[in-house]
Scaffold this active site. Structure first.
Site, PDB file in Angstrom:
ATOM      1  CE  LYS A   1      -2.140  -1.076   3.798  1.00 56.34           C
ATOM      2  NZ  LYS A   1      -1.507  -2.399   4.027  1.00 56.34           N
TER       3      LYS A   1
ATOM      4  NE  ARG B   1      -3.957   0.171   9.856  1.00 55.41           N
ATOM      5  CZ  ARG B   1      -3.389   1.360   9.926  1.00 55.41           C
ATOM      6  NH1 ARG B   1      -4.013   2.336  10.569  1.00 55.41           N
ATOM      7  NH2 ARG B   1      -2.224   1.598   9.378  1.00 55.41           N
TER       8      ARG B   1
ATOM      9  NE  ARG C   1       8.843  -6.714   6.516  1.00 56.85           N
ATOM     10  CZ  ARG C   1       7.909  -5.895   6.978  1.00 56.85           C
ATOM     11  NH1 ARG C   1       7.472  -4.891   6.224  1.00 56.85           N
ATOM     12  NH2 ARG C   1       7.406  -6.067   8.192  1.00 56.85           N
TER      13      ARG C   1
ATOM     14  NE  ARG D   1      10.094  -4.649  11.211  1.00 55.68           N
ATOM     15  CZ  ARG D   1       9.068  -3.967  10.705  1.00 55.68           C
ATOM     16  NH1 ARG D   1       9.261  -3.072   9.757  1.00 55.68           N
ATOM     17  NH2 ARG D   1       7.846  -4.182  11.145  1.00 55.68           N
TER      18      ARG D   1
ATOM     19  NE  ARG E   1       1.851  -6.612  11.204  1.00 55.03           N
ATOM     20  CZ  ARG E   1       2.765  -6.135  10.359  1.00 55.03           C
ATOM     21  NH1 ARG E   1       3.977  -6.689  10.318  1.00 55.03           N
ATOM     22  NH2 ARG E   1       2.481  -5.133   9.561  1.00 55.03           N
TER      23      ARG E   1
END
Length: 232
Positions: free
Chosen positions: A13, A88, A127, A160, A171
């Site tokens: 996004k 959201r 990531r 992370r 999530r």
């Protein structure tokens, strides 16, 4: 043009909203960025947000809407804006509806970036940040040349703490529960876009999905049609 970008974490996004900002001139507006900026600047709203965060609480929807109202009332938003990942939830969608109605504005399009869950998981859990160059990489999608360049520079690929499989799965589950009902709410404005592929390919799909800019007349004199009742 007034646009909302929806999509799960990892759908791209922010990347696509920034591209559209550069192309169309409509500012990208992220509530997360607004909160961080207000806290850093020490504004009255920022101090209230910081107090909530320091107490380990979620920043309330009314406070978020107050920040958003200030931002959307700025001069650079008079010709349109791109809401990045907001609303959201159903409650936020209703608050946004009232905010826009009060200023006699309406949304022109809601872009939903869609990716299979397994791809989202790889995008997020894969990531890594190169400790030597600071470059963001992905162990699943970055090229062998990029990964080898990091190793050649003496870097380590750092993950992370919140990019673990368990955290990401949670999530995505929260997203499904809270945000998916918005698709029914915005049915008349919804543009579903396949978010797989390169950023350039996805951006071209978004441009094709959006209504022509000259067909979205400013809504200064009209509050627009009232969306139907939220489902879910």
């Amino acid at each position: 043009m007034r646009i909302v970008f929806l999509g799960a974490p990892g759908a791209g996004k922010g990347t696509q909203a920034r591209r559209l900002e550069a192309r169309g001139g409509w500012p990208q507006v992220s509530t997360g960025d607004l909160l961080r900026a207000a806290v850093a600047a020490g504004t009255p709203l920022g101090k209230r947000a910081k107090a909530a965060m320091d107490a380990g609480e979620l920043v309330s929807d009314p406070l978020v809407m107050a920040l958003l109202g200030e931002r959307l009332g700025a001069e650079d938003c008079s010709g349109g804006f791109i809401l990045d990942g907001f609303p959201r939830s159903a409650s936020q969608a209703l608050l946004l509806k009232e905010l826009l109605r009060a200023s006699r504005q309406r949304l022109d399009a809601v872009v939903m970036l869609e990716l299979p869950r397994e791809v989202l998981m790889k995008r997020l859990t894969g990531r890594r940040t190169c400790s030597a160059t600071g470059k963001l990489l992905n162990i699943y999608f970055s090229s062998a040349e990029e990964l080898n360049a990091s190793r050649a520079a003496g870097g380590e690929l750092i993950q992370r703490d919140d990019d673990t499989e368990e955290t990401i799965a949670n999530r995505l589950s929260v997203y499904e529960q809270q945000t998916r009902p918005l698709l029914a709410h915005y049915a008349g404005l919804l543009r579903r876009v396949d978010a797989a592929g390169t950023p350039d390919e996805v951006f071209e799909r978004i441009l094709r999905a959006l209504p022509p800019a000259d067909s979205t007349a400013p809504a200064a004199n009209s509050a627009g049609p009232s969306p139907g009742k939220l489902h879910g």
